[in-house]
Design a protein around this motif. Structure first.
Motif, PDB file in Angstrom:
ATOM      1  N   GLU A  80       0.931  -1.215   0.019  1.00  0.00           N
ATOM      2  CA  GLU A  80       0.062   0.116   0.045  1.00  0.00           C
ATOM      3  C   GLU A  80       0.932   1.369  -0.008  1.00  0.00           C
ATOM      4  O   GLU A  80       0.657   2.277  -0.786  1.00  0.00           O
ATOM      5  CB  GLU A  80      -1.068  -0.089   1.304  1.00  0.00           C
ATOM      6  N   THR A  83       1.954   1.410  -3.854  1.00  0.00           N
ATOM      7  CA  THR A  83       0.994   1.731  -4.910  1.00  0.00           C
ATOM      8  C   THR A  83      -0.034   2.988  -4.358  1.00  0.00           C
ATOM      9  O   THR A  83      -0.470   3.167  -5.495  1.00  0.00           O
ATOM     10  CB  THR A  83       0.160   0.395  -5.233  1.00  0.00           C
ATOM     11  N   LEU A  84      -0.083   3.353  -3.136  1.00  0.00           N
ATOM     12  CA  LEU A  84      -0.823   4.670  -2.970  1.00  0.00           C
ATOM     13  C   LEU A  84       0.349   5.771  -2.640  1.00  0.00           C
ATOM     14  O   LEU A  84       0.311   6.486  -3.513  1.00  0.00           O
ATOM     15  CB  LEU A  84      -1.749   4.378  -1.647  1.00  0.00           C
ATOM     16  N   ARG A  87       3.224   5.769  -5.582  1.00  0.00           N
ATOM     17  CA  ARG A  87       2.574   6.270  -6.776  1.00  0.00           C
ATOM     18  C   ARG A  87       2.007   7.579  -6.887  1.00  0.00           C
ATOM     19  O   ARG A  87       2.319   8.522  -7.795  1.00  0.00           O
ATOM     20  CB  ARG A  87       1.518   5.329  -7.092  1.00  0.00           C
ATOM     21  N   HIS A  88       1.384   7.962  -5.922  1.00  0.00           N
ATOM     22  CA  HIS A  88       0.756   9.542  -6.058  1.00  0.00           C
ATOM     23  C   HIS A  88       1.566  10.396  -5.419  1.00  0.00           C
ATOM     24  O   HIS A  88       1.036  11.908  -5.222  1.00  0.00           O
ATOM     25  CB  HIS A  88      -0.463   9.538  -5.382  1.00  0.00           C
ATOM     26  N   GLN A  89       2.744  10.221  -4.926  1.00  0.00           N
ATOM     27  CA  GLN A  89       3.505  10.972  -3.804  1.00  0.00           C
ATOM     28  C   GLN A  89       2.723  11.827  -2.896  1.00  0.00           C
ATOM     29  O   GLN A  89       2.818  13.011  -2.657  1.00  0.00           O
ATOM     30  CB  GLN A  89       4.120  12.227  -4.971  1.00  0.00           C
ATOM     31  N   ILE A  90       2.041  10.781  -1.949  1.00  0.00           N
ATOM     32  CA  ILE A  90       1.410  11.201  -0.908  1.00  0.00           C
ATOM     33  C   ILE A  90       2.194  11.106   0.540  1.00  0.00           C
ATOM     34  O   ILE A  90       2.598  10.027   0.575  1.00  0.00           O
ATOM     35  CB  ILE A  90      -0.011  10.595  -0.636  1.00  0.00           C
TER      36      ILE A  90
END
Lengths: 168, 200
Positions: A80, A83-84, A87-90
């Protein structure tokens, strides 16, 4: 002031308003201290990756958040985190027990001790280790680094920090 | 009912709700119906759109949050129902698209297909309101009440497995751009600060 109180104070200084947690015994005192703070929304989860995604959702609500867990839990959420968050640069700020250290004589933690930091390095997730009470004052810098690097940032708590000198 | 018809109906009743969509069919169909930037479309972390939506709902209590989940994702993280029930976010509504298959990888059957009552699981986890809707006409009739009720509430939509679904994500942006479009949309709508003064 004990270590949990000092960490809690620094998290408040960072503006943390939400904490999502699943305890191991090293981070449990900090979690229970945070749970009594009505300025911080505390979310107990059933699986550590829930904490990752809850903090990620909170980011988009403009709320500063922290995920608290043990080292074994961190290993369960690497998919997670990749891929979260990668992936989204969070950014997501994690406080994790550094299990499997040389003073942690629990056989079921030895793999975590050997492989957790190499795993973070493979993902290029930054981390910082709090080993002494004076190190706790670095938490606001660590939190800002997490925001700037826009990825998971792991703040490790050593056994010496949370349990004191000596082995067990 | 057909997925596209159900999603189109949800989209028409959406009002000003912010949506979080599980990856695959839920995200792809919601984009096709709404093209909305104030929706977050999961591309990974299967099972954890629910947790993401909960974190958003707790952080934005003034905003209605709709979770467009799917049965495959729900089954990957059934524990999310315990957490969602315990937090009792009044602004969070949880929809589950239940077609019994992993549609976006070729409609392969899911484990225990057809024998699982997700609404019953939600009630047992502590949801005060949970129901399953089989027909589009029933969904149309019940949606105004569902939209108006407090969360946590779970609504399972029984869908037919389909041919010709959207296999490739149709969104025209991804990754960091999705973060910034979604975050900026929420900043504009709610006057909040997602990104700091220097943009991170």
């Amino acid at each position: 002031m004990d270590v949990a109180a000092r960490i809690h104070e620094q998290l408040s200084n960072c503006g943390i308003k939400l904490a999502a947690s699943l305890p191991d015994d090293w981070v449990a005192p900090l979690i229970e201290r945070i749970a009594t703070d009505n300025r911080i929304r505390h979310v107990r989860v059933a699986r550590e990756a829930e904490a990752i995604a809850i903090c990620s959702g909170a980011f988009f609500g403009g709320v500063r958040a922290v995920a608290l867990m043990g080292a074994t839990g961190l290993l369960t959420c690497t998919g997670e985190l990749a891929t979260l968050n990668l992936r989204h640069q969070i950014p997501v700020f994690l406080i994790v027990s550094q299990r499997g250290s040389i003073d942690d004589h629990r056989i079921y933690q030895e793999v975590q001790g050997r492989r957790t930091i190499p795993l973070l390095q493979a993902y290029d997730f930054p981390y910082h280790i709090l080993d002494r009470p004076d190190d706790v004052s670095s938490i606001p810098d660590a939190f800002e680094t997490c925001r700037m690097q826009k990825r998971p940032f792991v703040l490790f708590l050593t056994r010496r920090l949370v349990k004191g000198e000596g082995t067990a | 009912m057909r997925a596209r018809a159900a999603i189109d109906l949800l989209a028409r009743h959406r009002g000003d709700a912010v949506a979080v969509c599980a990856l695959g069919m839920a995200a792809n169909e919601w984009w096709a119906a709404t093209k909305s930037e104030d929706s977050f479309y999961m591309h990974g972390a299967m099972g954890f759109a629910a947790s993401f939506a909960l974190g958003l709902a707790l952080s934005l209590p003034q905003a209605p949050i709709w979770l467009i989940n799917a049965d495959g994702s729900l089954c990957m993280n059934l524990g999310c129902l315990l957490t969602e029930a315990s937090q009792a976010a009044r602004n969070l509504k949880h929809f589950v698209l239940d077609n019994g298959v992993y549609q976006s990888v070729g409609a392969l059957p899911m484990v225990n297909d057809g024998r699982t009552d997700y609404a019953a699981i939600a009630r047992a986890a502590g949801f005060p309101r949970a129901r399953t809707i089989e027909a589009l006409t029933d969904l149309e009739g019940q949606l105004p009440a569902i939209v108006g009720e407090d969360g946590p509430a779970l609504t399972v939509l029984r869908l037919e497995p389909e041919e010709g679904f959207l296999r490739t994500p149709p969104m025209t942006y991804e990754g960091p751009e999705m973060k910034y479009r979604f975050g900026r949309a929420l900043e504009r709508r709610f006057g909040i600060e997602v990104f700091g003064p220097q943009g991170y």
